[in-house]
Scaffold this motif. Structure first.
Motif, PDB file in Angstrom:
ATOM      1  N   GLU A  15     -21.619  22.036 -19.389  1.00  0.00           N
ATOM      2  CA  GLU A  15     -22.034  22.374 -18.038  1.00  0.00           C
ATOM      3  C   GLU A  15     -21.929  21.132 -17.162  1.00  0.00           C
ATOM      4  O   GLU A  15     -21.753  20.017 -17.649  1.00  0.00           O
ATOM      5  CB  GLU A  15     -23.477  22.909 -18.033  1.00  0.00           C
ATOM      6  N   GLY A  16     -22.028  21.329 -15.848  1.00  0.00           N
ATOM      7  CA  GLY A  16     -22.020  20.216 -14.909  1.00  0.00           C
ATOM      8  C   GLY A  16     -20.765  19.370 -15.001  1.00  0.00           C
ATOM      9  O   GLY A  16     -19.635  19.867 -15.070  1.00  0.00           O
ATOM     10  N   ILE A  17     -20.954  18.036 -15.023  1.00  0.00           N
ATOM     11  CA  ILE A  17     -19.838  17.095 -15.075  1.00  0.00           C
ATOM     12  C   ILE A  17     -19.017  17.306 -16.339  1.00  0.00           C
ATOM     13  O   ILE A  17     -17.785  17.248 -16.317  1.00  0.00           O
ATOM     14  CB  ILE A  17     -20.355  15.638 -15.013  1.00  0.00           C
ATOM     15  N   THR A  18     -19.710  17.534 -17.475  1.00  0.00           N
ATOM     16  CA  THR A  18     -19.010  17.754 -18.747  1.00  0.00           C
ATOM     17  C   THR A  18     -18.043  18.921 -18.638  1.00  0.00           C
ATOM     18  O   THR A  18     -16.884  18.825 -19.067  1.00  0.00           O
ATOM     19  CB  THR A  18     -20.026  18.026 -19.879  1.00  0.00           C
ATOM     20  N   LYS A  19     -18.500  20.007 -18.058  1.00  0.00           N
ATOM     21  CA  LYS A  19     -17.663  21.201 -17.930  1.00  0.00           C
ATOM     22  C   LYS A  19     -16.469  20.936 -17.023  1.00  0.00           C
ATOM     23  O   LYS A  19     -15.325  21.260 -17.374  1.00  0.00           O
ATOM     24  CB  LYS A  19     -18.501  22.363 -17.382  1.00  0.00           C
ATOM     25  N   ARG A  20     -16.730  20.315 -15.863  1.00  0.00           N
ATOM     26  CA  ARG A  20     -15.639  20.060 -14.913  1.00  0.00           C
ATOM     27  C   ARG A  20     -14.625  19.091 -15.501  1.00  0.00           C
ATOM     28  O   ARG A  20     -13.413  19.302 -15.402  1.00  0.00           O
ATOM     29  CB  ARG A  20     -16.207  19.502 -13.596  1.00  0.00           C
ATOM     30  N   TRP A  21     -15.134  18.006 -16.096  1.00  0.00           N
ATOM     31  CA  TRP A  21     -14.229  16.994 -16.652  1.00  0.00           C
ATOM     32  C   TRP A  21     -13.372  17.587 -17.761  1.00  0.00           C
ATOM     33  O   TRP A  21     -12.145  17.447 -17.753  1.00  0.00           O
ATOM     34  CB  TRP A  21     -15.046  15.810 -17.174  1.00  0.00           C
ATOM     35  N   LEU A  22     -14.018  18.223 -18.761  1.00  0.00           N
ATOM     36  CA  LEU A  22     -13.268  18.756 -19.896  1.00  0.00           C
ATOM     37  C   LEU A  22     -12.303  19.854 -19.461  1.00  0.00           C
ATOM     38  O   LEU A  22     -11.180  19.926 -19.955  1.00  0.00           O
ATOM     39  CB  LEU A  22     -14.232  19.289 -20.957  1.00  0.00           C
ATOM     40  N   THR A  23     -12.746  20.722 -18.548  1.00  0.00           N
ATOM     41  CA  THR A  23     -11.871  21.797 -18.073  1.00  0.00           C
ATOM     42  C   THR A  23     -10.608  21.217 -17.437  1.00  0.00           C
ATOM     43  O   THR A  23      -9.489  21.640 -17.737  1.00  0.00           O
ATOM     44  CB  THR A  23     -12.610  22.690 -17.064  1.00  0.00           C
ATOM     45  N   ASN A  24     -10.797  20.220 -16.567  1.00  0.00           N
ATOM     46  CA  ASN A  24      -9.648  19.625 -15.872  1.00  0.00           C
ATOM     47  C   ASN A  24      -8.750  18.846 -16.825  1.00  0.00           C
ATOM     48  O   ASN A  24      -7.531  19.039 -16.855  1.00  0.00           O
ATOM     49  CB  ASN A  24     -10.137  18.703 -14.752  1.00  0.00           C
ATOM     50  N   ILE A  25      -9.355  17.954 -17.619  1.00  0.00           N
ATOM     51  CA  ILE A  25      -8.541  17.082 -18.469  1.00  0.00           C
ATOM     52  C   ILE A  25      -7.860  17.870 -19.578  1.00  0.00           C
ATOM     53  O   ILE A  25      -6.702  17.639 -19.908  1.00  0.00           O
ATOM     54  CB  ILE A  25      -9.396  15.923 -19.049  1.00  0.00           C
ATOM     55  N   VAL A  26      -8.592  18.844 -20.164  1.00  0.00           N
ATOM     56  CA  VAL A  26      -8.005  19.648 -21.243  1.00  0.00           C
ATOM     57  C   VAL A  26      -6.866  20.508 -20.702  1.00  0.00           C
ATOM     58  O   VAL A  26      -5.822  20.656 -21.354  1.00  0.00           O
ATOM     59  CB  VAL A  26      -9.082  20.523 -21.910  1.00  0.00           C
ATOM     60  N   SER A  27      -7.051  21.052 -19.509  1.00  0.00           N
ATOM     61  CA  SER A  27      -5.991  21.873 -18.909  1.00  0.00           C
ATOM     62  C   SER A  27      -4.730  21.046 -18.676  1.00  0.00           C
ATOM     63  O   SER A  27      -3.615  21.481 -19.001  1.00  0.00           O
ATOM     64  CB  SER A  27      -6.473  22.468 -17.582  1.00  0.00           C
ATOM     65  N   VAL A  28      -4.902  19.845 -18.126  1.00  0.00           N
ATOM     66  CA  VAL A  28      -3.745  18.973 -17.847  1.00  0.00           C
ATOM     67  C   VAL A  28      -3.064  18.552 -19.150  1.00  0.00           C
ATOM     68  O   VAL A  28      -1.835  18.638 -19.289  1.00  0.00           O
ATOM     69  CB  VAL A  28      -4.189  17.736 -17.042  1.00  0.00           C
ATOM     70  N   ILE A  29      -3.883  18.097 -20.117  1.00  0.00           N
ATOM     71  CA  ILE A  29      -3.318  17.640 -21.399  1.00  0.00           C
ATOM     72  C   ILE A  29      -2.600  18.790 -22.103  1.00  0.00           C
ATOM     73  O   ILE A  29      -1.495  18.623 -22.634  1.00  0.00           O
ATOM     74  CB  ILE A  29      -4.432  17.062 -22.308  1.00  0.00           C
ATOM     75  N   PHE A  30      -3.226  19.965 -22.108  1.00  0.00           N
ATOM     76  CA  PHE A  30      -2.636  21.129 -22.765  1.00  0.00           C
ATOM     77  C   PHE A  30      -1.295  21.480 -22.126  1.00  0.00           C
ATOM     78  O   PHE A  30      -0.301  21.726 -22.819  1.00  0.00           O
ATOM     79  CB  PHE A  30      -3.604  22.312 -22.677  1.00  0.00           C
ATOM     80  N   ALA A  31      -1.265  21.480 -20.787  1.00  0.00           N
ATOM     81  CA  ALA A  31      -0.023  21.807 -20.078  1.00  0.00           C
ATOM     82  C   ALA A  31       1.069  20.780 -20.384  1.00  0.00           C
ATOM     83  O   ALA A  31       2.233  21.141 -20.628  1.00  0.00           O
ATOM     84  CB  ALA A  31      -0.283  21.868 -18.571  1.00  0.00           C
ATOM     85  N   VAL A  32       0.697  19.475 -20.385  1.00  0.00           N
ATOM     86  CA  VAL A  32       1.676  18.417 -20.667  1.00  0.00           C
ATOM     87  C   VAL A  32       2.212  18.540 -22.088  1.00  0.00           C
ATOM     88  O   VAL A  32       3.429  18.441 -22.324  1.00  0.00           O
ATOM     89  CB  VAL A  32       1.037  17.026 -20.443  1.00  0.00           C
ATOM     90  N   LEU A  33       1.314  18.773 -23.067  1.00  0.00           N
ATOM     91  CA  LEU A  33       1.741  18.859 -24.462  1.00  0.00           C
ATOM     92  C   LEU A  33       2.595  20.103 -24.710  1.00  0.00           C
ATOM     93  O   LEU A  33       3.561  20.056 -25.484  1.00  0.00           O
ATOM     94  CB  LEU A  33       0.525  18.848 -25.388  1.00  0.00           C
ATOM     95  N   ILE A  34       2.259  21.211 -24.068  1.00  0.00           N
ATOM     96  CA  ILE A  34       3.092  22.419 -24.185  1.00  0.00           C
ATOM     97  C   ILE A  34       4.477  22.150 -23.621  1.00  0.00           C
ATOM     98  O   ILE A  34       5.508  22.542 -24.212  1.00  0.00           O
ATOM     99  CB  ILE A  34       2.429  23.608 -23.451  1.00  0.00           C
ATOM    100  N   PHE A  35       4.511  21.455 -22.474  1.00  0.00           N
ATOM    101  CA  PHE A  35       5.803  21.103 -21.863  1.00  0.00           C
ATOM    102  C   PHE A  35       6.609  20.203 -22.806  1.00  0.00           C
ATOM    103  O   PHE A  35       7.812  20.411 -23.000  1.00  0.00           O
ATOM    104  CB  PHE A  35       5.567  20.400 -20.523  1.00  0.00           C
ATOM    105  N   VAL A  36       5.940  19.204 -23.391  1.00  0.00           N
ATOM    106  CA  VAL A  36       6.615  18.289 -24.330  1.00  0.00           C
ATOM    107  C   VAL A  36       7.155  19.059 -25.523  1.00  0.00           C
ATOM    108  O   VAL A  36       8.280  18.832 -25.975  1.00  0.00           O
ATOM    109  CB  VAL A  36       5.649  17.178 -24.790  1.00  0.00           C
ATOM    110  N   PHE A  37       6.357  20.008 -26.034  1.00  0.00           N
ATOM    111  CA  PHE A  37       6.785  20.790 -27.195  1.00  0.00           C
ATOM    112  C   PHE A  37       8.003  21.653 -26.862  1.00  0.00           C
ATOM    113  O   PHE A  37       8.967  21.730 -27.637  1.00  0.00           O
ATOM    114  CB  PHE A  37       5.636  21.672 -27.685  1.00  0.00           C
ATOM    115  N   ILE A  38       7.970  22.293 -25.705  1.00  0.00           N
ATOM    116  CA  ILE A  38       9.104  23.137 -25.293  1.00  0.00           C
ATOM    117  C   ILE A  38      10.364  22.291 -25.120  1.00  0.00           C
ATOM    118  O   ILE A  38      11.458  22.672 -25.573  1.00  0.00           O
ATOM    119  CB  ILE A  38       8.756  23.884 -23.990  1.00  0.00           C
ATOM    120  N   VAL A  39      10.216  21.116 -24.484  1.00  0.00           N
ATOM    121  CA  VAL A  39      11.361  20.216 -24.317  1.00  0.00           C
ATOM    122  C   VAL A  39      11.888  19.779 -25.676  1.00  0.00           C
ATOM    123  O   VAL A  39      13.112  19.721 -25.912  1.00  0.00           O
ATOM    124  CB  VAL A  39      10.963  18.995 -23.465  1.00  0.00           C
ATOM    125  N   ALA A  40      10.972  19.467 -26.599  1.00  0.00           N
ATOM    126  CA  ALA A  40      11.378  19.049 -27.945  1.00  0.00           C
ATOM    127  C   ALA A  40      12.145  20.164 -28.656  1.00  0.00           C
ATOM    128  O   ALA A  40      13.161  19.913 -29.323  1.00  0.00           O
ATOM    129  CB  ALA A  40      10.149  18.641 -28.760  1.00  0.00           C
TER     130      ALA A  40
END
Length: 513
Positions: A15-40
């Motif tokens: 909740e609070g900062i934890t929720k916002r931080w993890l939601t944002n960072i996990v979403s970005v990291i997940f999107a980047v890693l999926i992109f890297v995997f598809i490119v690979a």
């Protein structure tokens, strides 16, 4: 230390900062890693398939086509040329080569297998397009291995198509290798994702956990505990924030102590002259000289009354000073709570009648023994009755009902005091027991009385409850523990002293006749 960190991480809530931080960072990291995997996936597949295709192109090269053209020009048939070509073919261990005529029939094969009907979309496409070349990836028939095939059209010297060379190889092993490599890449990306998420979680904990502690400590400071200090764990912005709050708490504590000392000193200094003024005023007012004119008598009465009011205010200030410094104590003795209430109401009734307000009062005909401070209890009852009177209008009623009850599973008395006054708004109600808070500034008073009253009841291990409705009235309920009380049967058989006050009277339902 390690276990402490894990314990703190476990206590983190999403909740609070934890929720916002993890939601944002996990979403970005997940999107980047999926992109890297598809490119690979596409890069590796393209690389391996292009490597295979280059080998196939070596078999179905322009040189191979020219070989057939030269043989045809010298009078050698396509079938004979095909046999010679396959005999001299250099990639038999890696690929299979077919020579196909214009009718789509395989006339020669490097593996000797030329029977059956096969799908050859690359052959059809090569024969139809202008480049005379095509590639195909798929199966030549159901249940067969997946292959890659390259077909190049054979033309004679006149540019007329006479057949085609088709070079093939299985890509099953390539696909298995690709799957294994991509699985390793996927697991590596998952580990990277977990490592980044974990490191961010540790980073968040280094911010959120100290902030939670700071929030908790600031709540304690705002609640009046000015001795609380925040432990400085990091020499950064959070550490500097902790230092600032600790410094602020120290300054507030010093200012609060100075204020309490001033209130205590000035109250004691005012007490002596006020006592003298009131005493001499009463002496002059009720002395032997009865021949004074009415104006003098009225003036002396005002002096006595106002001195008494100021004396009460000074006593409130002294109580407040004791409350703030934690020096408010009780002089406990064997006390009958109902007797103290009875005496206070008796004294208060005459004053209420002079102001046109009726007091109705009901009390059991039994003692309520308790280890209490009788003077402080009278102060509690008088403060609440005084408030009820101040906020009531003429021709209304104040109801006082005392009864035996239970409080936190123990024997207790319940004293209810209800008025039909102006009431308290919902916005003001949660704050009425705060020091110096006044819901109605038009009515005289310091705003200290209820805070002192609540503290006295807490010191008696009781509870004070206030319920109110604007323009209807206010109900104050006091619970005080007692040492013993009569049985329910004895209470039912007895009659209450004074007036009959029902439960209906002490509910907030407007005017009661």
């Amino acid at each position: 230390m390690k276990f402490k960190v894990f314990k703190e991480l476990k206590s983190l809530k999403f909740e609070g900062i934890t929720k916002r931080w993890l939601t944002n960072i996990v979403s970005v990291i997940f999107a980047v890693l999926i992109f890297v995997f598809i490119v690979a996936v596409f890069s590796l597949r393209t690389y391996y398939y292009n490597s295979v295709e280059s080998i196939l192109n070596s078999g179905a090269s322009a040189a191979a086509v020219n070989y057939f053209s030269d043989n045809l020009d010298s009078g050698t048939s396509l079938e004979a040329s095909a046999s010679k070509f396959i005999d001299s073919y250099a990639y038999k261990d890696k690929t299979t080569v077919w020579v196909i005529d214009n009718d789509g029939c395989v006339i020669a094969s490097s593996n000797g297998f030329i029977e059956g009907a096969f799908e050859m979309p690359d052959y059809s496409e090569a024969m139809a397009n202008s480049q005379g070349r095509s590639r195909y990836v798929g199966k030549i028939y159901d249940g067969s291995d997946k292959i890659m095939a390259v077909t190049r059209v054979i033309k004679n010297s006149d540019g007329v198509s006479v057949g085609a060379v088709r070079v093939m190889t299985s890509v099953e092993e390539i696909d298995r290798q690709l799957f294994f490599i991509l699985l390793v890449v996927f697991l590596a990306l998952v580990l990277i994702f977990v490592a980044i998420a974990a490191s961010n979680l540790f980073f968040i904990s280094s911010i959120v956990i100290p902030l939670k502690e700071i929030t908790q400590k600031t709540k304690e400071i705002s609640g009046g505990n000015l001795d609380v200090r925040i432990e400085k764990k990091y020499d950064d912005e959070i550490g500097r924030l902790s230092d600032s709050i600790n410094s602020m708490a120290s300054d507030i504590n010093a200012a609060d102590k100075m204020k309490n000392d001033f209130i205590s000193t000035i109250s004691h200094e005012l007490r002596t002259p006020l006592t003298s003024i009131k005493g001499w005023g009463e002496t002059l007012l009720f002395g032997l000289d009865r021949e004074r004119d009415a104006v003098t008598n009225k003036g002396l009465q005002v002096i006595v009354n106002e001195a008494g009011r100021l004396e009460g205010f000074v006593e409130e200030l002294l109580d407040f000073s004791r409350l703030q410094s934690g020096r408010m104590t009780l002089r406990l003795m064997k006390t009958d709570i109902f007797a103290e209430l009875d005496e206070t109401v008796f004294t208060f009734r005459e004053r209420a009648m002079r102001e046109g307000i009726e007091v109705r009062y009901s009390i059991p005909d039994f003692p309520a023994p308790a280890n209490a401070d009788p003077n402080r209890l009278k102060q509690v009852f008088m403060n609440i009755l005084d408030n009820a009177l101040k906020y009531s209008k003429m021709n209304t009623k104040i109801f006082v009902k005392a009864e035996f009850s239970e409080f936190e599973g123990k024997n207790a008395v319940k004293i209810s005091i209800a008025d039909q006054g102006c009431g308290i708004s919902k916005e003001d109600l949660p704050h009425v027991m705060e020091k110096f808070y006044k819901a109605n500034v038009s009515v005289r008073g310091s705003g200290i009385g209820l805070a002192v009253t609540n503290e006295i009841i807490n010191l008696h291990k009781g509870r004070l409850e206030i319920d109110s409705e604007e323009n209807v009235g206010t109900l104050v309920t006091i619970y005080l523990p007692v040492e013993s009380m009569p049985t329910k049967q004895e209470i039912d058989m007895s009659e209450p002293k004074m007036d009959e006050v029902t439960d209906e009277d002490i509910t907030l339902k407007g005017d009661k006749s």
